[in-house]
Design a protein around this motif. Structure first.
Motif, PDB file in Angstrom:
ATOM      1  N   ASP A 112       0.845  -1.208   0.000  1.00 37.44           N
ATOM      2  CA  ASP A 112       0.000   0.000   0.000  1.00 37.44           C
ATOM      3  C   ASP A 112       0.869   1.243   0.000  1.00 37.44           C
ATOM      4  O   ASP A 112       1.893   1.294   0.694  1.00 37.44           O
ATOM      5  N   GLU A 113       0.451   2.261  -0.733  1.00 39.72           N
ATOM      6  CA  GLU A 113       1.188   3.526  -0.718  1.00 39.72           C
ATOM      7  C   GLU A 113       0.542   4.501   0.265  1.00 39.72           C
ATOM      8  O   GLU A 113      -0.674   4.520   0.420  1.00 39.72           O
ATOM      9  N   VAL A 114       1.393   5.282   0.902  1.00 41.73           N
ATOM     10  CA  VAL A 114       0.908   6.263   1.878  1.00 41.73           C
ATOM     11  C   VAL A 114       1.581   7.604   1.584  1.00 41.73           C
ATOM     12  O   VAL A 114       2.810   7.679   1.503  1.00 41.73           O
ATOM     13  N   VAL A 115       0.782   8.642   1.412  1.00 40.27           N
ATOM     14  CA  VAL A 115       1.333   9.957   1.084  1.00 40.27           C
ATOM     15  C   VAL A 115       1.752  10.676   2.364  1.00 40.27           C
ATOM     16  O   VAL A 115       0.970  10.775   3.322  1.00 40.27           O
ATOM     17  N   LEU A 116       2.989  11.144   2.378  1.00 40.02           N
ATOM     18  CA  LEU A 116       3.523  11.891   3.530  1.00 40.02           C
ATOM     19  C   LEU A 116       3.939  13.288   3.090  1.00 40.02           C
ATOM     20  O   LEU A 116       4.587  13.446   2.054  1.00 40.02           O
ATOM     21  N   LYS A 136       5.189   7.843   0.093  1.00 37.18           N
ATOM     22  CA  LYS A 136       5.370   8.718  -1.089  1.00 37.18           C
ATOM     23  C   LYS A 136       5.462  10.143  -0.553  1.00 37.18           C
ATOM     24  O   LYS A 136       4.570  10.567   0.202  1.00 37.18           O
ATOM     25  N   TYR A 137       6.519  10.833  -0.911  1.00 39.44           N
ATOM     26  CA  TYR A 137       6.819  12.088  -0.223  1.00 39.44           C
ATOM     27  C   TYR A 137       6.481  13.325  -1.054  1.00 39.44           C
ATOM     28  O   TYR A 137       6.841  13.398  -2.226  1.00 39.44           O
ATOM     29  N   VAL A 138       5.840  14.291  -0.423  1.00 41.01           N
ATOM     30  CA  VAL A 138       5.499  15.559  -1.082  1.00 41.01           C
ATOM     31  C   VAL A 138       5.953  16.712  -0.182  1.00 41.01           C
ATOM     32  O   VAL A 138       5.434  16.863   0.926  1.00 41.01           O
ATOM     33  N   PRO A 139       6.926  17.515  -0.654  1.00 43.85           N
ATOM     34  CA  PRO A 139       7.459  18.554   0.251  1.00 43.85           C
ATOM     35  C   PRO A 139       6.579  19.794   0.371  1.00 43.85           C
ATOM     36  O   PRO A 139       5.873  20.178  -0.563  1.00 43.85           O
ATOM     37  N   LEU A 140       6.681  20.423   1.537  1.00 35.66           N
ATOM     38  CA  LEU A 140       6.211  21.794   1.747  1.00 35.66           C
ATOM     39  C   LEU A 140       7.383  22.688   1.376  1.00 35.66           C
ATOM     40  O   LEU A 140       8.538  22.325   1.641  1.00 35.66           O
ATOM     41  N   TYR A 141       7.098  23.856   0.820  1.00 37.26           N
ATOM     42  CA  TYR A 141       8.196  24.765   0.460  1.00 37.26           C
ATOM     43  C   TYR A 141       8.084  26.063   1.258  1.00 37.26           C
ATOM     44  O   TYR A 141       7.009  26.668   1.307  1.00 37.26           O
ATOM     45  N   PRO A 142       9.188  26.491   1.889  1.00 40.12           N
ATOM     46  CA  PRO A 142       9.145  27.782   2.590  1.00 40.12           C
ATOM     47  C   PRO A 142       9.043  28.923   1.585  1.00 40.12           C
ATOM     48  O   PRO A 142       9.684  28.877   0.532  1.00 40.12           O
ATOM     49  N   GLN A 143       8.223  29.914   1.903  1.00 40.05           N
ATOM     50  CA  GLN A 143       7.989  31.047   1.010  1.00 40.05           C
ATOM     51  C   GLN A 143       8.769  32.271   1.504  1.00 40.05           C
ATOM     52  O   GLN A 143       9.240  32.285   2.641  1.00 40.05           O
ATOM     53  N   LYS A 144       8.796  33.284   0.672  1.00 42.17           N
ATOM     54  CA  LYS A 144       9.504  34.527   1.049  1.00 42.17           C
ATOM     55  C   LYS A 144       8.967  35.122   2.344  1.00 42.17           C
ATOM     56  O   LYS A 144       9.714  35.676   3.140  1.00 42.17           O
ATOM     57  N   ASP A 145       7.641  34.996   2.569  1.00 37.45           N
ATOM     58  CA  ASP A 145       7.054  35.583   3.783  1.00 37.45           C
ATOM     59  C   ASP A 145       7.230  34.678   5.010  1.00 37.45           C
ATOM     60  O   ASP A 145       6.687  34.953   6.075  1.00 37.45           O
ATOM     61  N   ILE A 166      -3.356   9.196   3.403  1.00 36.37           N
ATOM     62  CA  ILE A 166      -2.463  10.353   3.497  1.00 36.37           C
ATOM     63  C   ILE A 166      -2.335  10.699   4.977  1.00 36.37           C
ATOM     64  O   ILE A 166      -3.319  10.654   5.722  1.00 36.37           O
ATOM     65  N   PHE A 167      -1.110  10.988   5.396  1.00 39.19           N
ATOM     66  CA  PHE A 167      -0.885  11.460   6.762  1.00 39.19           C
ATOM     67  C   PHE A 167      -0.822  12.985   6.723  1.00 39.19           C
ATOM     68  O   PHE A 167      -0.058  13.566   5.948  1.00 39.19           O
ATOM     69  N   LEU A 168      -1.644  13.582   7.577  1.00 34.57           N
ATOM     70  CA  LEU A 168      -1.643  15.030   7.708  1.00 34.57           C
ATOM     71  C   LEU A 168      -1.201  15.319   9.141  1.00 34.57           C
ATOM     72  O   LEU A 168      -1.458  14.513  10.035  1.00 34.57           O
ATOM     73  N   ASN A 169      -0.535  16.436   9.368  1.00 32.80           N
ATOM     74  CA  ASN A 169      -0.149  16.806  10.730  1.00 32.80           C
ATOM     75  C   ASN A 169      -0.373  18.313  10.856  1.00 32.80           C
ATOM     76  O   ASN A 169       0.284  19.091  10.202  1.00 32.80           O
ATOM     77  N   THR A 170      -1.383  18.670  11.647  1.00 33.09           N
ATOM     78  CA  THR A 170      -1.687  20.086  11.825  1.00 33.09           C
ATOM     79  C   THR A 170      -2.096  20.338  13.264  1.00 33.09           C
ATOM     80  O   THR A 170      -2.842  19.507  13.804  1.00 33.09           O
ATOM     81  N   PRO A 171      -1.592  21.391  13.923  1.00 31.54           N
ATOM     82  CA  PRO A 171      -0.402  22.170  13.598  1.00 31.54           C
ATOM     83  C   PRO A 171       0.805  21.259  13.363  1.00 31.54           C
ATOM     84  O   PRO A 171       0.937  20.238  14.031  1.00 31.54           O
ATOM     85  N   HIS A 172       1.653  21.686  12.440  1.00 28.39           N
ATOM     86  CA  HIS A 172       2.652  20.805  11.860  1.00 28.39           C
ATOM     87  C   HIS A 172       4.015  20.902  12.551  1.00 28.39           C
ATOM     88  O   HIS A 172       4.592  21.984  12.656  1.00 28.39           O
TER      89      HIS A 172
END
Ligand code: PMP
Ligand code: GLN
Length: 389
Positions: A112-116, A136-145, A166-172
């Motif tokens: 099984d695939e799991v999105v992180l 399966k990895y999907v990055p967050l990207y830091p922004q200018k702000d 999919i694993f979500l973590n909030t507040p992250h």
């Protein structure tokens, strides 16, 4: 590794939290690495603990003590705006950590695939892989702000017919990002389209400095969501290792089948104490949850301001008790070189965030560092002094 070690544990090594706590101890450094509070625990939890310690020494029911399930359900109901049944919608676990392990054992099949979302909490890939799943990895990207954003095209591309969850973590943790309602709804839409579970890890639900949204609050996500809470985080007692999972009756029943073979049940006196703490915090006129949030917000401000005056460039932390900073100006080869040197050089320990990225994406965190601000104001001020030198 011994010659008897299983395939399951190949590639595992000491966690970054243990490594940098030991390094902090070695150099007598201020530990802004591993996230554990060093201030006095709230009276409501300590008083409840003393009372419970006298009376409750035998096994609890495997699903959790009814009074804790009732009080935890009441707190979570209020937070997500949905009525919960304590008997069927809550399972008490040995911290969020056991919840994650039991969930992967109960729901992930080999292949099984799991999105992180990256950076991820380090237990996720380990738990998924021990169940035979494929992260399966999907990055967050830091922004200018200073905020952190997902690329939703990347996220969509990570889903396919084999995506079980999919694993979500909030507040992250470690970025401090709080996912917005719009982001949560887009994630839910993808999970529905690919018929995947949403595992929402929410140990910092009461330390959110902007609007906290759990997918559990959305009717269209109820059939596929499990949310994880941590009493250790909510009442600043990380050593207790008590947590709970909230979800629909069928998912909770499946989860219990795995949980009953892991710890069977969770420490009884701690459950009673946690129940009494929730009971008080839930009472009308008790501002426990609000005060927790404002106290962490103040601590965030102390550390953020200090970092701004140093060579570190802080990013935005909207929740948890962590903040990430850019360390490019310090000129280290990478985050590990920096964090290995910091306790000795600055007298402050921190965590290298490449631990929270897959090999392919580690380059994204090479110039980042994670600081914890769940410490006394005095300790944060002293750390600030040391960091600005
Ligand atoms: N998930 C996240 C995102 C965490 O930061 C932590 C640790 N604080 C956990 C799970 C584990 O929590 P616990 O200490 O309740 O096992
Ligand atoms: N969750 C804590 C952190 O992120 C550490 C937990 C642990 O040490 N396993 O710092």
């Amino acid at each position: 590794m011994s010659k008897y070690s299983s395939q399951r544990i190949q590639g595992f090594s000491e966690t970054v939290f243990s490594k940098y706590t030991n390094l902090a101890k070695k150099y007598n450094a201020i530990n802004l690495g591993q996230g554990f509070p060093n201030f006095k625990e709230p009276d409501i939890i300590i008083n409840a603990y003393k009372q419970a310690a006298n009376d409750y020494q035998q096994y609890a029911p495997s699903t959790g003590m009814p009074i804790l399930k009732q009080m935890a359900a009441a707190a979570k109901s209020k937070l997500i705006g949905k009525e919960l049944n304590p008997d069927t919608n809550i399972l008490v676990t040995v911290g969020a950590t056991e919840a994650l392990f039991a969930i992967t054992q109960a729901f992930i099949n080999p292949g099984d695939e799991v999105v992180l979302i990256e950076p991820f909490y380090d237990a996720y890939p380990a738990d998924i892989m021990m169940a035979g799943g494929i992260p399966k990895y999907v990055p967050l990207y830091p922004q200018k702000d200073g905020s952190w954003q997902l690329d939703f095209d990347d996220l969509r591309a990570a889903f396919n017919k084999n995506t079980k969850a999919i694993f979500l973590n909030t507040p992250h943790n470690p970025t401090g990002k709080v996912f917005t309602a719009n982001e949560i709804d887009k994630i839910i839409a993808l999970a529905i389209e690919f018929d995947s579970l949403i595992i929402s890890d929410e140990p910092y639900e009461y330390s959110s400095f902007s609007d906290f949204v759990s997918p559990l609050s959305r009717t269209n996500a109820w059939e596929r969501t499990l949310a994880i809470s941590s009493v250790g985080k909510t009442f600043s007692v990380t050593g207790w290792k008590i947590g709970y999972v909230t979800g629909n009756e069928k998912l909770i029943a499946d989860l219990h089948l795995a949980h009953q073979w892991i710890p069977f049940a969770v420490a009884t006196p701690l459950q009673i104490a946690a129940a009494h703490a929730f009971e008080q915090a839930n009472q009308k006129g008790n501002n426990y949850f609000r005060d927790l949030r404002t106290s962490f917000m103040k601590k965030r401000d102390i550390l953020e301001t200090a970092l701004e005056k140093s060579q570190f460039r802080p990013l935005k932390s909207e929740g948890t008790y962590f903040i990430m900073a850019d360390s490019s100006a310090l000129g280290y080869k990478d985050d590990i070189a920096l964090c290995d040197d910091m306790p000795k050089r600055f007298g402050v320990a921190a965590i290298p965030p490449t631990a929270f990225y897959c090999d392919e994406h580690k380059y994204l965190a090479k110039n980042l560092v994670r600081f914890a601000f769940c410490k006394t104001d005095e300790m944060l001020i002293e750390a600030a002094k040391r960091l600005s030198k």
